[in-house]
Motif scaffolding. Structure first.
Motif: not given
Length: 296
Positions: A62-63, A124-125, A127, A130-131, A246, A254-255
């Motif tokens: 997630g980052l 942080a990515l 939402t 994130e994957e 987050r 992660s969110s």
């Protein structure tokens, strides 16, 4: 105005390596998408140092990790097959996305001695990303736009600022820059971002008539447009668009709290692939059970 001053808290990573932890901070978890900010060293390492100095393979989700050195050398290896040394004024940008593992080895330091000093940040990515598939890129030279003006030598590490854009792929609007400033030099703080901060890595600076020494991060209000070096200083400028709340647990961001729990279980059960060229050891999941973490 200065919204907040965050002072680094010293933490030992083992083997004599200390970091100054800046973000996350209890009263300010993030600045834009920046959710983690560690000041590594400075540390003199004698030849023959123990391998406990190394950071063994460990996971992320997630980052993006952003490693930048003032001095020294670190060898990076990861589970997408990357093997890349990073040296001063270079950037290792690793996007964990759905999951990656990596190690950071101080091989040069152990072999011949070294002076280790740098910054590792996590971004942080968003939402929606994130994957994303994990990836790694290394950047040096022209990938990191640089300039010299009025006693300020600048390097743009990531994002866009000062009319320039760095090469690393980012997933949300941000900027991240390193300024080496001569005594008395002044520098602009990039505008146009809702959240901004500066970190004094060495030396001392003056903002809004007040002096701030090394080891302090200043979270900046919208009206702050410049800083002045009181003495020779290295300053990191950062900020960008917030990505939303987050959760943060160990090396996972992660969110979704459930996604953190899944990542922890995956690592504990050995379901995350170790780096191709460094798969003989790893850092175990912390002994404590997964807490309900505070939102970042």
């Amino acid at each position: 105005m200065i919204e907040m001053v965050i002072e680094q808290r010293r933490r030992s990573l083992g083997g004599g390596l200390e970091v100054g932890r800046v973000l996350p901070f209890a009263k300010r978890r993030m600045v834009g998408p920046f959710i983690f900010f560690d000041h590594m060293g400075p540390l003199d390492v004698a030849a023959g140092a123990d391998r406990s100095l190394d950071v063994r393979p460990h996971p992320h989700i997630g980052l993006s990790t952003v490693t930048y050195l003032f001095s020294g050398e670190i060898m990076h290896r990861d589970s997408v097959g990357s093997e890349q040394a990073i040296r001063p004024r270079e950037v290792n940008w690793m996007t964990a996305g759905s999951g990656i593992t990596h190690s950071e080895r101080f091989e040069k330091a152990r072999a011949s001695g070294d002076h280790l000093h740098g910054i590792q940040a996590w971004v942080a990515l968003p939402t929606a990303d994130e994957e994303t598939a994990p990836s790694f890129s290394h950047h040096a030279g022209a990938d990191l736009p640089h300039w010299n003006d009025g006693g300020v030598a600048g390097h743009l590490i990531a994002g866009s600022a000062y009319g320039l854009t760095a090469a690393a792929r980012t997933h949300s609007p941000l900027f991240y820059a390193h300024l080496d400033m001569e005594p008395g030099a002044t520098a602009e703080v990039p505008a146009g971002h809702p959240e901004r901060a500066l970190y004094v890595a060495t030396g001392a600076v003056e903002v809004d008539g007040a002096r701030y020494d090394a080891g302090k991060m200043l979270v900046l209000g919208a009206d702050v447009s410049a800083l002045r070096a009181v003495e020779r200083s290295a300053v990191m400028l950062l900020g960008g668009e917030p990505v939303g709340e987050r959760y943060l647990y160990w090396n996972f961001v992660s969110s979704s709290h459930d996604r953190l729990a899944q990542a922890a279980e995956d690592w504990k059960a050995g379901r995350m692939k170790l780096p191709d060229a460094d798969d003989q050891e790893f850092i175990p999941l912390p002994d404590a059970p997964l807490p309900t973490p505070a939102k970042a």
